[in-house]
Design a protein around this motif. Structure first.
Motif, PDB file in Angstrom:
ATOM      1  N   HIS A 172       0.823  -1.207   0.000  1.00 30.22           N
ATOM      2  CA  HIS A 172       0.000   0.000   0.000  1.00 30.22           C
ATOM      3  C   HIS A 172       0.860   1.261   0.000  1.00 30.22           C
ATOM      4  O   HIS A 172       0.529   2.249  -0.667  1.00 30.22           O
ATOM      5  CB  HIS A 172      -0.934  -0.019   1.207  1.00 30.22           C
ATOM      6  N   GLU A 196      -6.497  -6.997  -3.619  1.00 27.21           N
ATOM      7  CA  GLU A 196      -5.809  -5.767  -3.206  1.00 27.21           C
ATOM      8  C   GLU A 196      -6.154  -4.573  -4.091  1.00 27.21           C
ATOM      9  O   GLU A 196      -5.926  -3.425  -3.690  1.00 27.21           O
ATOM     10  CB  GLU A 196      -4.288  -5.971  -3.232  1.00 27.21           C
ATOM     11  N   THR A 202      -8.330  -1.538  -2.759  1.00 33.56           N
ATOM     12  CA  THR A 202      -7.584  -0.676  -1.824  1.00 33.56           C
ATOM     13  C   THR A 202      -6.549   0.160  -2.553  1.00 33.56           C
ATOM     14  O   THR A 202      -6.400   1.364  -2.288  1.00 33.56           O
ATOM     15  CB  THR A 202      -6.896  -1.531  -0.749  1.00 33.56           C
ATOM     16  N   GLU A 241      -8.175   3.099  -4.194  1.00 34.02           N
ATOM     17  CA  GLU A 241      -8.496   4.160  -3.234  1.00 34.02           C
ATOM     18  C   GLU A 241      -7.253   4.985  -2.907  1.00 34.02           C
ATOM     19  O   GLU A 241      -7.311   6.223  -2.814  1.00 34.02           O
ATOM     20  CB  GLU A 241      -9.073   3.553  -1.953  1.00 34.02           C
ATOM     21  N   ILE A 242      -6.137   4.302  -2.723  1.00 32.66           N
ATOM     22  CA  ILE A 242      -4.883   4.995  -2.409  1.00 32.66           C
ATOM     23  C   ILE A 242      -4.497   5.932  -3.563  1.00 32.66           C
ATOM     24  O   ILE A 242      -4.062   7.067  -3.342  1.00 32.66           O
ATOM     25  CB  ILE A 242      -3.772   3.969  -2.133  1.00 32.66           C
ATOM     26  N   ARG A 279      -6.811   6.727   2.157  1.00 33.70           N
ATOM     27  CA  ARG A 279      -6.013   5.708   2.862  1.00 33.70           C
ATOM     28  C   ARG A 279      -4.512   6.028   2.843  1.00 33.70           C
ATOM     29  O   ARG A 279      -3.677   5.137   2.682  1.00 33.70           O
ATOM     30  CB  ARG A 279      -6.247   4.323   2.260  1.00 33.70           C
ATOM     31  N   SER A 316      -4.250   6.600   9.001  1.00 27.97           N
ATOM     32  CA  SER A 316      -4.727   6.450   7.627  1.00 27.97           C
ATOM     33  C   SER A 316      -5.693   7.594   7.352  1.00 27.97           C
ATOM     34  O   SER A 316      -6.760   7.676   7.964  1.00 27.97           O
ATOM     35  CB  SER A 316      -5.430   5.095   7.464  1.00 27.97           C
ATOM     36  N   ASN A 343      -7.688  10.478   4.666  1.00 25.10           N
ATOM     37  CA  ASN A 343      -8.322  10.631   3.351  1.00 25.10           C
ATOM     38  C   ASN A 343      -8.167  12.059   2.829  1.00 25.10           C
ATOM     39  O   ASN A 343      -8.453  13.023   3.540  1.00 25.10           O
ATOM     40  CB  ASN A 343      -9.818  10.300   3.447  1.00 25.10           C
TER      41      ASN A 343
END
Length: 400
Positions: free
Chosen positions: A274, A303, A306, A309-310, A315, A353, A355
């Motif tokens: 990540h 994965e 996620t 989103e990153i 995140r 974490s 946003n």
């Protein structure tokens, strides 16, 4: 006429000199206006009077004239009295503002106090919390605001004193603010010493704080630091991964990519993967490493949601409480758009974490969309394509 002129000159000279060094001339009224400073956090407005004008019994005795050293020791006594009430915190702020108003004449006494090793913790359960956890941290930041060669010398002295890693972070910020880049090598030298000391421990000492050290390392680190970060003991690994992802010249990306490959084979820990995705937005080496993992089928399909989103700015793992940062937060996903999640590893490492997808700059949006487009062009498989296309659409729909 000559006598009168002489009296005027002497009076003007006395006014210019101000109070003797080490003596604090306390105004009969609290400081007015808004004093907005990094040392004291939130602005202090006219509507916040000191203890005397509020009719509160003052715990800090502040007559018309008091030694700076005496005032500092009264602050220690107040800090040692336990949990501080809002009125107590206002008194502390008033005293610090009075010190700030003295300017460079206060530096010698602040320096002597810091050399003494004395300190007082400021404990408060109020909202917002007090800006500094201790008197020493507040005084170090006051030196930054006062500035000048003598203040810089006092800060460098404290840097090499190696009192604590929490002080290391505040001192580094202060020196960088006063002389950008000038003290970088000195800061890095001391940070390396702390890293060597911590890395030699198989387990943390009780109450050991390490987050500020890794914040400094990720700002000033180099290849030597990257090699040490790769080998830290497990109890520091989360902080080390974040630092590797953010080393300014990309020196930590190879090590982070190795961690990601190893973790994907041996465990379910995907934090290094990540962070590699997080770094790929601003480090070309990280983008290449992420693509290499994907093209060799080392990234599980599970994965990709996620990772997408990153890539949109959510995140984002960081060291340090985001509540202490002026940077805005916000997500394009879900009702709780400003949520901050805390990740604790063995009660020693605390990662946040955060946003940011709803508060990106135009340049950041463009960079992220370009990266997502390149990854879509690479045809990384159905799961990757679905997740990446969703991320692309989310950003386009909101920002265009």
């Amino acid at each position: 006429y000559a006598i009168l002129l002489g009296v005027v000159v002497v009076a003007a000279w006395l006014i210019y000199q101000g109070p003797p060094r080490g003596t604090l001339a306390v105004a009969s009224q609290p400081l007015t206006g808004i004093v907005e400073s990094r040392a004291l956090g939130t602005p202090r407005a006219k509507s916040v009077p000191d203890a005397r004008s509020r009719g509160v019994s003052s715990k800090i005795k502040r007559p018309d004239s008091i030694s700076i050293n005496g005032l500092l020791h009264q602050l220690i006594e107040l800090g040692e009295s336990g949990e501080l009430a809002p009125a107590d915190l206002h008194e502390v702020r008033d005293a610090l503002l009075d010190l700030l108003s003295l300017g460079r004449s206060a530096v010698p006494d602040i320096r002597s106090f810091l050399l003494s090793g004395d300190d007082a913790a400021f404990h408060s359960d109020g909202e917002p919390p007090f800006e500094f956890a201790s008197l020493r941290l507040a005084l170090i930041d006051l030196l930054k605001q006062i500035g000048g060669l003598e203040a810089e010398q006092a800060l460098v002295e404290q840097l090499y004193a190696r009192v604590s890693v929490s002080e290391l972070k505040v001192i580094a910020d202060a020196l960088e603010s006063l002389q950008p880049d000038f003290y970088s090598e000195s800061i890095l030298t001391v940070a390396r010493d702390w890293l060597t000391l911590y890395s030699a421990k198989e387990a943390p000492d009780v109450g050991m704080e390490s987050g500020p050290l890794f914040q400094v390392l990720q700002t000033y680190g180099d290849n030597e630091v990257a090699a040490t970060l790769y080998e830290v003991p497990y109890w520091l690994r989360g902080y080390a991964q974040v630092a590797l992802a953010h080393l300014p010249g990309g020196e930590g990306i190879d090590g982070l990519a190795q961690m990601a490959r190893r973790d994907l084979r041996r465990s379910k820990d995907s934090r290094s993967l990540h962070l590699l995705a997080q770094a790929s937005v601003f480090q070309p080496q990280a983008e290449a490493a992420l693509l290499a993992l994907a093209q060799s089928d080392q990234i599980p399909d599970s994965e990709w949601p996620t990772i997408s989103e990153i890539l949109t700015g959510d995140r984002q793992l960081r060291i340090g409480n985001p509540a202490e940062s002026p940077q805005r937060t916000g997500s394009l996903r879900g009702a709780n758009s400003h949520a901050t999640h805390t990740i604790v590893d063995r009660q020693v490492q605390v990662l946040y974490s955060v946003n940011y997808s709803a508060v990106l700059s135009p340049a950041d949006v463009s960079t992220r969309l370009d990266l997502i487009s390149r990854m879509l062009d690479a045809s990384l498989g159905p799961a990757a394509n679905i997740a990446l296309a969703g991320a692309q659409k989310l950003l386009i729909d909101f920002y265009f």
